[in-house]
Design an enzyme around this catalytic site. Structure first.
Site, short mmCIF file in Angstrom:
data_model
loop_
_atom_site.label_atom_id
_atom_site.label_comp_id
_atom_site.label_asym_id
_atom_site.label_seq_id
_atom_site.Cartn_x
_atom_site.Cartn_y
_atom_site.Cartn_z
N TYR A 181 -20.30 -60.33 85.70
CA TYR A 181 -19.59 -61.09 84.66
C TYR A 181 -18.31 -60.36 84.25
CZ TYR A 181 -18.40 -63.01 80.10
OH TYR A 181 -17.71 -63.55 79.04
N SER A 214 -13.19 -60.80 77.93
CA SER A 214 -14.41 -60.29 77.30
C SER A 214 -14.39 -58.78 77.13
CB SER A 214 -15.61 -60.67 78.19
OG SER A 214 -16.78 -59.99 77.79
#
Length: 322
Positions: free
Chosen positions: A153, A127
């Site tokens: 995350y 990501s």
């Protein structure tokens, strides 16, 4: 020549379902795995699968990576695409342990499964969150991401990248870490911004703007991301002894207020805004330097924001009853 078999984790999700369709169209055999995480309704994912579930070259398994390598199917594959993950920056601040369990331990269990079965090639979905608020823009793959993560995350995705590199070093795993940049389009998760904005507009409600609205994201249409994955698979299948990290973005950051205006135009409704405090863990901007992916994979995103939003708005009424 026998067909290559691709094992896709998270196959019933947003990106995973688009990828399976593309791979089946391109002539691969696809083995898909999903655990139907409760982040959004199972029926939505089942609808995603419906488009290709009956394809003769597709096989589906329901299993959970958190349960360890033994919980995964005893299948053979030439290459793995690891998309399965618990997503979302905001929720990770509230539930950090769940992100470690899913994204770190889940990745470790998959790598062990690959080692045990002798599968030597992996495409890992990371990501843009790993760049945090990096001062250097656009974001290049050689930035020191160990110093930039600002959410659980992001940390879980970076840990996944590091595990992949470890298995490359120890077990000669050929691997490509691909950092995705704000993927959107048909089948997008209901909790993501564009999906929420369209629903709010259609319901006559105000759109929440966290902060001043100056934050920007490098929105990348799902078909462009999937094309990057397909190109990454070809690269891995035709090369040996490789470990690379690439950005799969659009290299065109869009400020939040500009996005909301564009969504309003796509829906045909003037947005009403409601300003809220900034969200914890949110970054100011995502901005991909895609030169490495262009050189290595021939990656070249094609879809404008206007066209991508048009396709999303056209698709959305098909799922309103789910």
């Amino acid at each position: 020549m026998p067909l290559s078999t691709v094992f896709v984790t998270g196959c019933a999700g947003f990106i995973g379902s688009h990828l399976c369709e593309r791979l089946l169209h391109d002539g691969y055999r696809v083995v898909g795995l999903d655990n139907f995480d409760s982040l959004y309704p199972r029926a939505v994912k089942e609808q995603n699968l419906a488009a290709f579930a009956q394809h003769p070259h597709f096989t589906f398994y329901e299993a959970d990576l958190r349960r360890g390598p033994a919980a995964l199917p005893a299948v053979q594959a030439d290459i793995v695409v690891h998309l399965a993950a618990k997503a979302g920056v905001g929720p990770s601040v509230q539930q950090p342990a769940a992100y470690v369990e899913n994204n770190v331990m889940g990745t470790l269990h998959l790598l062990e499964w690959m080692r045990e079965r002798g599968v030597r090639k992996l495409f890992f979905a990371s990501s843009s969150s790993v760049y945090g608020n990096s001062a250097e823009k656009p974001f290049r793959e050689d930035v020191n991401t160990l110093a930039t993560c600002i959410s659980p995350y992001a940390a879980s995705k970076l840990a996944g990248e590091q595990l992949v590199h470890t298995y490359h070093h120890l077990y000669q795993l050929d691997a490509l870490n691909a950092r995705f940049f704000t993927v959107y389009g048909p089948r997008q998760r209901p909790d993501l911004a564009i999906h929420k904005f369209v629903r709010l507009l259609q319901a006559g409600q105000a759109i929440p703007v966290f902060g001043t609205g100056s934050t920007a994201r490098d929105y990348t249409f799902v078909a462009d991301t999937v094309d990057g994955i397909a190109r990454g698979l070809q690269y891995l299948l035709t090369n040996h002894g490789v470990f690379e990290t690439v950005n799969l973005g659009n290299s065109r950051p869009v400020p939040l207020l500009t996005l909301i205006e564009a969504v309003g135009q796509a829906v045909g409704i003037e947005p009403e805004l409601r300003f809220e405090p900034p969200q914890a863990g949110d970054v100011d901007i995502t901005f991909a330097d895609i030169r490495k992916a262009q050189t290595l994979l021939g990656y070249a995103p094609q879809t404008s924001l206007t066209e991508g939003l048009r396709q999303f708005v056209t698709w959305l009424p098909q799922v309103q009853e789910v």
